[in-house]
Design a protein around this motif. Structure first.
Motif, mmCIF file in Angstrom:
data_model
loop_
_atom_site.group_PDB
_atom_site.id
_atom_site.type_symbol
_atom_site.label_atom_id
_atom_site.label_comp_id
_atom_site.label_asym_id
_atom_site.label_seq_id
_atom_site.Cartn_x
_atom_site.Cartn_y
_atom_site.Cartn_z
ATOM 1 N N GLY A 31 2.493 6.656 -7.088
ATOM 2 C CA GLY A 31 3.235 6.544 -5.835
ATOM 3 C C GLY A 31 3.140 7.771 -4.963
ATOM 4 N N GLN A 32 2.127 8.599 -5.191
ATOM 5 C CA GLN A 32 1.989 9.853 -4.451
ATOM 6 C C GLN A 32 1.032 9.753 -3.276
ATOM 7 O OE1 GLN A 32 0.758 12.479 -7.606
ATOM 8 N NE2 GLN A 32 2.865 12.965 -8.150
ATOM 9 N N SER A 33 0.219 8.700 -3.238
ATOM 10 C CA SER A 33 -0.776 8.575 -2.183
ATOM 11 C C SER A 33 -1.041 7.091 -1.927
ATOM 12 C CB SER A 33 -2.065 9.272 -2.622
ATOM 13 O OG SER A 33 -3.056 9.142 -1.632
ATOM 14 N N PRO A 34 -1.144 6.687 -0.675
ATOM 15 C CA PRO A 34 -1.426 5.277 -0.390
ATOM 16 C C PRO A 34 -2.920 4.972 -0.555
ATOM 17 C CG PRO A 34 -1.242 6.484 1.656
ATOM 18 C CD PRO A 34 -0.935 7.460 0.555
ATOM 19 N N LEU A 35 -3.231 3.699 -0.656
ATOM 20 C CA LEU A 35 -4.614 3.238 -0.622
ATOM 21 C C LEU A 35 -4.829 2.523 0.705
ATOM 22 C CD1 LEU A 35 -5.358 1.592 -4.107
ATOM 23 C CD2 LEU A 35 -6.115 3.813 -3.272
ATOM 24 N N SER A 36 -6.038 2.576 1.195
ATOM 25 C CA SER A 36 -6.361 1.784 2.381
ATOM 26 C C SER A 36 -6.291 0.308 1.992
ATOM 27 C CB SER A 36 -7.765 2.123 2.890
ATOM 28 O OG SER A 36 -8.742 1.656 1.973
ATOM 29 N N PHE B 95 -2.296 7.104 -6.463
ATOM 30 C CA PHE B 95 -1.739 5.850 -5.975
ATOM 31 C C PHE B 95 -0.781 5.243 -6.999
ATOM 32 C CE2 PHE B 95 -2.102 1.188 -6.187
ATOM 33 C CZ PHE B 95 -1.381 0.873 -5.038
ATOM 34 N N LEU C 283 7.659 -1.859 -5.358
ATOM 35 C CA LEU C 283 6.645 -1.278 -4.477
ATOM 36 C C LEU C 283 5.246 -1.692 -4.923
ATOM 37 C CD1 LEU C 283 8.187 2.295 -4.174
ATOM 38 C CD2 LEU C 283 8.334 0.431 -2.522
ATOM 39 N N ILE C 284 4.295 -1.595 -4.000
ATOM 40 C CA ILE C 284 2.941 -2.087 -4.279
ATOM 41 C C ILE C 284 2.291 -1.356 -5.456
ATOM 42 C CG2 ILE C 284 1.781 -0.636 -2.544
ATOM 43 C CD1 ILE C 284 0.866 -4.267 -3.406
ATOM 44 N N HIS C 285 2.493 -0.044 -5.565
ATOM 45 C CA HIS C 285 1.867 0.654 -6.695
ATOM 46 C C HIS C 285 2.491 0.214 -8.023
ATOM 47 C CE1 HIS C 285 5.292 3.409 -6.095
ATOM 48 N NE2 HIS C 285 5.102 3.764 -7.358
ATOM 49 N N LEU D 259 -7.254 -1.237 -1.630
ATOM 50 C CA LEU D 259 -6.289 -2.052 -2.362
ATOM 51 C C LEU D 259 -6.871 -3.423 -2.680
ATOM 52 C CD1 LEU D 259 -3.485 -2.484 -3.538
ATOM 53 C CD2 LEU D 259 -2.714 -3.126 -1.237
#
Length: 65
Positions: free
Chosen positions: A38-43, A35, A2-4, A47
């Motif tokens: 893995g609890q919150s996305p970034l715009s 982020f 995953l991205i994070h 990012l």
């Protein structure tokens, strides 16, 4: 991966802390922490700022079938 998780791995490779990323991007430490867990996305913009500090770039490509 995953991205994070990829960002965390890049932070380890470059030895750049979340604090330094926060200072250079203006993003809050709390937002980065959420982020990275893995609890919150970034715009996309946020990012991109994070990746720039780490010396990475985001690439979009067509999926292989």
């Amino acid at each position: 991966m995953l991205i994070h998780e990829q960002v965390r791995a890049a932070m380890e490779v470059t030895d750049i802390s979340a604090y330094k990323i926060s200072m250079e991007t203006g993003l809050s430490q709390g937002l980065l922490s959420r982020f990275l867990r893995g609890q919150s996305p970034l715009s996309l913009r946020a990012l991109t700022l994070v990746l720039d500090v780490l010396g990475y770039e985001l690439t979009i490509r067509k999926k292989e079938n």
